[in-house]
Design a protein around this motif. Structure first.
Motif, PDB file in Angstrom:
ATOM      1  N   ASP A 115       8.679   0.627  -1.961  1.00 35.95           N
ATOM      2  CA  ASP A 115       7.387   0.504  -1.265  1.00 35.95           C
ATOM      3  C   ASP A 115       7.058  -0.945  -0.917  1.00 35.95           C
ATOM      4  OD1 ASP A 115       5.134   1.542  -0.080  1.00 35.95           O
ATOM      5  OD2 ASP A 115       4.013   1.818  -1.939  1.00 35.95           O
ATOM      6  N   GLU A 167      12.077   9.231  -3.419  1.00 38.15           N
ATOM      7  CA  GLU A 167      11.689   8.663  -4.710  1.00 38.15           C
ATOM      8  C   GLU A 167      12.029   7.170  -4.769  1.00 38.15           C
ATOM      9  OE1 GLU A 167      13.691  11.299  -4.350  1.00 38.15           O
ATOM     10  OE2 GLU A 167      12.330  12.945  -4.881  1.00 38.15           O
ATOM     11  N   ILE A 218       5.038  12.102   3.580  1.00 40.83           N
ATOM     12  CA  ILE A 218       3.879  12.456   2.756  1.00 40.83           C
ATOM     13  C   ILE A 218       3.077  13.559   3.431  1.00 40.83           C
ATOM     14  CG2 ILE A 218       1.822  11.622   1.573  1.00 40.83           C
ATOM     15  CD1 ILE A 218       4.435  10.468   0.490  1.00 40.83           C
ATOM     16  N   GLU A 237       9.729   5.198  -2.428  1.00 40.34           N
ATOM     17  CA  GLU A 237       8.413   4.980  -3.038  1.00 40.34           C
ATOM     18  C   GLU A 237       8.466   3.917  -4.124  1.00 40.34           C
ATOM     19  OE1 GLU A 237       5.246   7.798  -3.464  1.00 40.34           O
ATOM     20  OE2 GLU A 237       6.665   9.442  -3.113  1.00 40.34           O
ATOM     21  N   TYR A 243       3.304   3.667   0.823  1.00 43.99           N
ATOM     22  CA  TYR A 243       3.307   4.960   0.117  1.00 43.99           C
ATOM     23  C   TYR A 243       2.090   5.069  -0.801  1.00 43.99           C
ATOM     24  CZ  TYR A 243       8.005   6.203   1.695  1.00 43.99           C
ATOM     25  OH  TYR A 243       9.087   6.547   2.464  1.00 43.99           O
ATOM     26  N   LYS A 244       1.770   3.973  -1.471  1.00 42.44           N
ATOM     27  CA  LYS A 244       0.608   3.976  -2.363  1.00 42.44           C
ATOM     28  C   LYS A 244      -0.655   4.283  -1.571  1.00 42.44           C
ATOM     29  CE  LYS A 244      -1.761   1.113  -5.809  1.00 42.44           C
ATOM     30  NZ  LYS A 244      -1.782  -0.212  -6.495  1.00 42.44           N
ATOM     31  N   ARG A 272      -0.573   8.011  -0.432  1.00 36.58           N
ATOM     32  CA  ARG A 272      -0.893   8.913  -1.551  1.00 36.58           C
ATOM     33  C   ARG A 272      -2.388   8.899  -1.862  1.00 36.58           C
ATOM     34  NH1 ARG A 272       3.160  12.559  -2.371  1.00 36.58           N
ATOM     35  NH2 ARG A 272       5.173  11.542  -2.732  1.00 36.58           N
TER      36      ARG A 272
END
Length: 203
Positions: free
Chosen positions: A143, A137, A162, A140, A148-149, A152
């Motif tokens: 980041d 968490e 992920i 992210e 991570y974005k 996702r």
């Protein structure tokens, strides 16, 4: 890969690893940083390296991204390529340790089997697994590279944490929990360990 080039012979050096270490007043070792992307591996590793330099220690960082710009620039991020990435850097790190240096690698290195492979290349006590333990968490939230974005959103495949797994170290030599510590505190924990275990001289 286990294939060896034909018609090659290992050449012993006139100057031994022990002699090189004695010249540098330290015990050579490999600090193998592992943790999720964004956990702070490279940041902590650089802080440790600066502290070691200030104490006249001889050290060098083999950063994951930097190595992928050159030596491992032909590799992707599939499981197979990740294994080869670690195999190559393990062999390079072994040579650096043989030169008497305190070597740092900062890689996600998600698979315990690969970290065990790197450990097996070195003599007892030379491999120090450094687990930079940061909750995903927080990773992210940070980041720093926007990875991570993208993961996702499905723009990056095989992203650790992920859609690709991470084997949490079960018995690392150094366990750094970063959530409630500053970079300096994390770095000091590692340097203090090196001092207490006799890798570097006491102040």
């Amino acid at each position: 890969m286990t294939m060896k080039t034909e018609n090659t012979v290992w050449h012993e050096h006139n100057v031994s690893k022990a002699e090189r270490a004695k010249q540098k007043y330290q015990q050579p070792c490999l600090l193998w940083y592992t943790g999720l992307s964004g956990s702070g591996k490279s940041t902590v590793a650089n802080a440790v390296d600066a502290m070691l330099y200030a104490r006249d220690c001889h050290s060098y960082i083999l950063d994951g991204d930097n190595v992928r710009h050159g030596l491992n620039g032909d590799l992707g991020f599939s499981d197979e390529d990740r294994v080869e990435n670690i195999r190559r850097i393990s062999q390079v790190a072994k040579l650096f340790v043989d030169s008497g240096l305190i070597v740092t690698t900062a890689f996600i290195s998600p698979f315990q089997s690969d970290r065990d492979m790197a450990r097996a290349l070195l003599e007892g006590g030379e491999f120090l697994e450094v687990f930079i333990d940061t909750p995903i968490e927080i990773c992210e939230q940070r980041d720093p590279k926007g990875l991570y974005k993208k993961a996702r959103a499905g723009e990056i495949k095989d992203f650790t944490g992920i859609d690709s797994g991470y084997d949490i170290p079960q018995s690392p030599e150094i366990h750094v929990e970063t959530a409630n510590k500053s970079i300096e505190q994390c770095a000091l924990q590692i340097v203090n360990h090196l001092e207490q275990k006799g890798y570097i001289p006491s102040k």
